[in-house]
Design an enzyme around this catalytic site. Structure first.
Site, PDB file in Angstrom:
ATOM      1  N   ARG A   1       0.839  -1.189   0.000  1.00 37.83           N
ATOM      2  CA  ARG A   1       0.000   0.000   0.000  1.00 37.83           C
ATOM      3  C   ARG A   1       0.874   1.239   0.000  1.00 37.83           C
ATOM      4  O   ARG A   1       1.929   1.287   0.639  1.00 37.83           O
ATOM      5  CB  ARG A   1      -0.911   0.056   1.244  1.00 37.83           C
ATOM      6  CG  ARG A   1      -1.711  -1.192   1.536  1.00 37.83           C
ATOM      7  CD  ARG A   1      -2.573  -1.658   0.398  1.00 37.83           C
ATOM      8  NE  ARG A   1      -3.658  -0.746   0.054  1.00 37.83           N
ATOM      9  CZ  ARG A   1      -4.418  -0.909  -1.019  1.00 37.83           C
ATOM     10  NH1 ARG A   1      -4.209  -1.899  -1.844  1.00 37.83           N
ATOM     11  NH2 ARG A   1      -5.401  -0.064  -1.265  1.00 37.83           N
TER      12      ARG A   1
ATOM     13  N   GLU B   1      -2.546   8.222  -5.508  1.00 41.73           N
ATOM     14  CA  GLU B   1      -2.749   7.533  -6.786  1.00 41.73           C
ATOM     15  C   GLU B   1      -3.990   8.078  -7.476  1.00 41.73           C
ATOM     16  O   GLU B   1      -4.953   8.453  -6.791  1.00 41.73           O
ATOM     17  CB  GLU B   1      -2.868   6.026  -6.557  1.00 41.73           C
ATOM     18  CG  GLU B   1      -1.597   5.382  -6.037  1.00 41.73           C
ATOM     19  CD  GLU B   1      -1.694   3.855  -5.935  1.00 41.73           C
ATOM     20  OE1 GLU B   1      -2.757   3.295  -6.294  1.00 41.73           O
ATOM     21  OE2 GLU B   1      -0.713   3.227  -5.507  1.00 41.73           O
TER      22      GLU B   1
ATOM     23  N   HIS C   1       0.584   0.264 -10.006  1.00 45.67           N
ATOM     24  CA  HIS C   1      -0.287  -0.569  -9.171  1.00 45.67           C
ATOM     25  C   HIS C   1      -0.740  -1.812  -9.946  1.00 45.67           C
ATOM     26  O   HIS C   1      -1.936  -2.085 -10.110  1.00 45.67           O
ATOM     27  CB  HIS C   1      -1.512   0.212  -8.693  1.00 45.67           C
ATOM     28  CG  HIS C   1      -2.048  -0.284  -7.387  1.00 45.67           C
ATOM     29  ND1 HIS C   1      -2.512   0.546  -6.406  1.00 45.67           N
ATOM     30  CD2 HIS C   1      -2.186  -1.541  -6.891  1.00 45.67           C
ATOM     31  CE1 HIS C   1      -2.935  -0.166  -5.361  1.00 45.67           C
ATOM     32  NE2 HIS C   1      -2.738  -1.446  -5.641  1.00 45.67           N
TER      33      HIS C   1
END
Length: 530
Positions: A235, A264, A282
């Site tokens: 994360r 993000e 990601h």
């Protein structure tokens, strides 16, 4: 009234998810890319919401979904785009799929290790630009190096297994890792400071919480071995990004591979362009297999919950499998009734709740039973409470909850008891059992044996144990045109006190309750509703 179960898929998801919903008789709409305004307008028509990482589910969205929305499910691990406390307060189950993309994410972390060790992205870019800088890209071997895992849960344990295949030594920091589990995984359990000082490579595999945010802080990075290489496929926010840039610029950290970022989508990050940095957008769960797995898993979990009451991989309520749900249903009905009974009689001055299961009931999953007791009890104060938000409401009110198992049998094959500690009445205990594996019955109230079905509208009356009272009570109810359905009696002989639980066809008004209280010998009258 339309009782059709409806689900909204708000993000792009493998079509097999929608197929599962339809096969099980659930209406499903696929509407990825809704604007916040469109989303808020549409969500009130659905019982379930399935999302991935794009859709943010805020408290305002949940308010727009009230009172219909029952479950929000994330096809993936992280639930940071869902306001879980707000969902819990509103009685909405939040689910995820913690295992559907575990292998994919672990493999991405291993790929990042190789990319860091051999500078593969940089060498690729250099070679394709027409250079042949063979001497520039001097890598290091993974064999014999120490890998430090920050977090050794499902994904971390898979990375450990793969690292052993690469002949790496693995140390792990995880407060929840037991010594026995560490031995089973073949890792050495250490504290964080020791891991930082020993590891040649560090990979992060922990959720983002108040405890883990910035776990690789400026101070932590300074205490790492010079030349360490760091991978984060977990994360964003676990690493202090400005401090990492300084450590890369100084050469203290030889390289970092990041799949996640504090903000993000990361289109403008100060880390970009730093020597030794490798980035991916990601991609940890981005394989065909993982996308299919999480889509199928989330559709099956939501269907089990909406159709059968099964709760799997919930983050804010205990799990209850679809197989357990039918077996537990009569016990949960009894639990809710007992909680509602004692809540209506004891009032709001409750400070503690003991939930005790005895005999056959002690073999069952007690967490859903506890949730049902609390939902019944707290439901006497709020009409929006359920087994999801009841534990949170109890905690907010400072009510302590304790669970007790007693595997031995007493007078009954199975028994459930609820004891509340009150400010002004001391401990008050009610007991119930199940007859014929389905019929819930009260068998004791405040120390007085009494068998009664708790249903519909009832009256709880405590009076002096003396002749003539039942006749006077019946006359008073008759004069108010209130029909008696059942009449259940018990008494304390030593105190010459009798208790009556009377089921009636109509609610008891405050005026009628006062008339009953004025009958000779009456000590207490409480209208009840189940």
């Amino acid at each position: 009234m339309n009782n059709e179960v409806r689900v909204l898929i708000a993000d792009k998801m493998d079509p097999r998810a929608a197929g599962i919903f339809r096969d099980r008789g659930i209406h499903v709409d696929e509407k990825p890319g809704l604007s916040p305004e469109e989303f808020a307008k549409a969500i009130g028509d659905y019982d379930g919401l399935a999302v991935r990482s794009s859709t943010r589910v805020t408290a305002a969205i949940m308010d727009a979904a009230a009172p219909r929305l029952k479950v929000i499910a994330r096809a993936g691990i992280g639930v940071d785009t869902i306001d879980v406390p707000a969902a819990s307060a509103r009685g909405i189950v939040v689910m995820n799929t913690p295992f559907g993309n575990s292998i994919t994410t672990a493999e991405h972390a291993i790929a990042m290790l190789f990319a860091l060790a051999r500078e593969i992205p940089q060498a690729d870019q250099s070679t394709q630009s027409g250079k042949w800088e063979k001497n520039r890209f001097m890598g290091v071997e993974l064999t014999g190096k120490t890998l430090g895992l920050v977090g050794c849960g499902n994904i971390g344990s898979i990375v450990a297994d793969r690292a052993h295949g690469l002949k790496m030594k693995v140390v792990a920091y995880d407060p929840f890792l037991s010594p026995e589990r560490a031995i089973e995984l073949g890792v050495e359990k250490v504290e964080l400071d020791e891991l930082l000082s020993r590891a040649d490579f560090i990979t992060l595999h922990t959720p983002l919480t108040d405890q883990t945010r910035g776990i690789l802080s400026r101070e932590a990075l300074a205490s790492t071995k010079r030349g360490v290489r760091i991978v984060n496929c977990a994360r964003g926010g676990l690493i202090d990004e400005p401090a990492l840039k300084e450590a890369l610029d100084s050469g203290h950290v030889a390289g970092a591979a990041l799949d996640v970022f504090a903000e993000e989508p990361a289109k403008d990050n100060p880390l970009f362009g730093t020597p030794g940095l490798i980035c991916t957008p990601h991609l940890g769960a981005s394989t065909t297999e993982a996308q299919v797995n999480v889509a199928i898993q989330i559709a099956e979990q939501m269907s089990d919950f909406l159709l059968l009451g099964g709760i799997t991989n919930a983050v804010n309520v205990p799990s209850l499998s679809a197989e357990e749900a039918p077996r537990l249903k009569p016990y949960m009905n009894l639990a809710e009734q007992l909680g509602r009974l004692v809540g209506q009689i004891a009032g709001t001055g409750i400070r503690s709740i003991d939930i005790e299961v005895e005999g056959h009931a002690a073999e069952l999953n007690i967490k859903p039973i506890t949730g049902a007791v609390l939902a019944g009890l707290m439901g006497t104060w709020s009409d929006t409470v359920n087994m999801v938000n009841a534990p949170f409401l109890a905690k907010d009110r400072g009510i302590g909850v304790r669970e007790i198992r007693n595997e031995g049998e007493g007078d009954y094959h199975t028994l459930l008891a609820v004891t509340v500690g009150t400010e002004d009445q001391g401990a008050r205990r009610v007991e119930g059992t199940i007859f014929g594996n389905r019929a819930a019955r009260l068998v004791n109230i405040f120390g007085v044996p009494i068998e009664a079905e708790l249903t519909g509208q009832m009256i709880y009356i405590v009076n002096d144990d003396q002749p003539g009272f039942i006749g006077a009570l019946g006359t008073q109810l008759g004069e108010n045109r209130i029909n008696i359905a059942t009449f259940n009696l018990g008494r304390r002989k030593d105190e010459r006190e009798a208790i009556a639980l009377i089921a009636v066809d109509d609610p008891i008004s405050a005026e009628v309750a006062q008339q009953l209280h004025e009958l000779p010998g009456v000590r207490e009258v409480v209208p009840l509703s189940f």
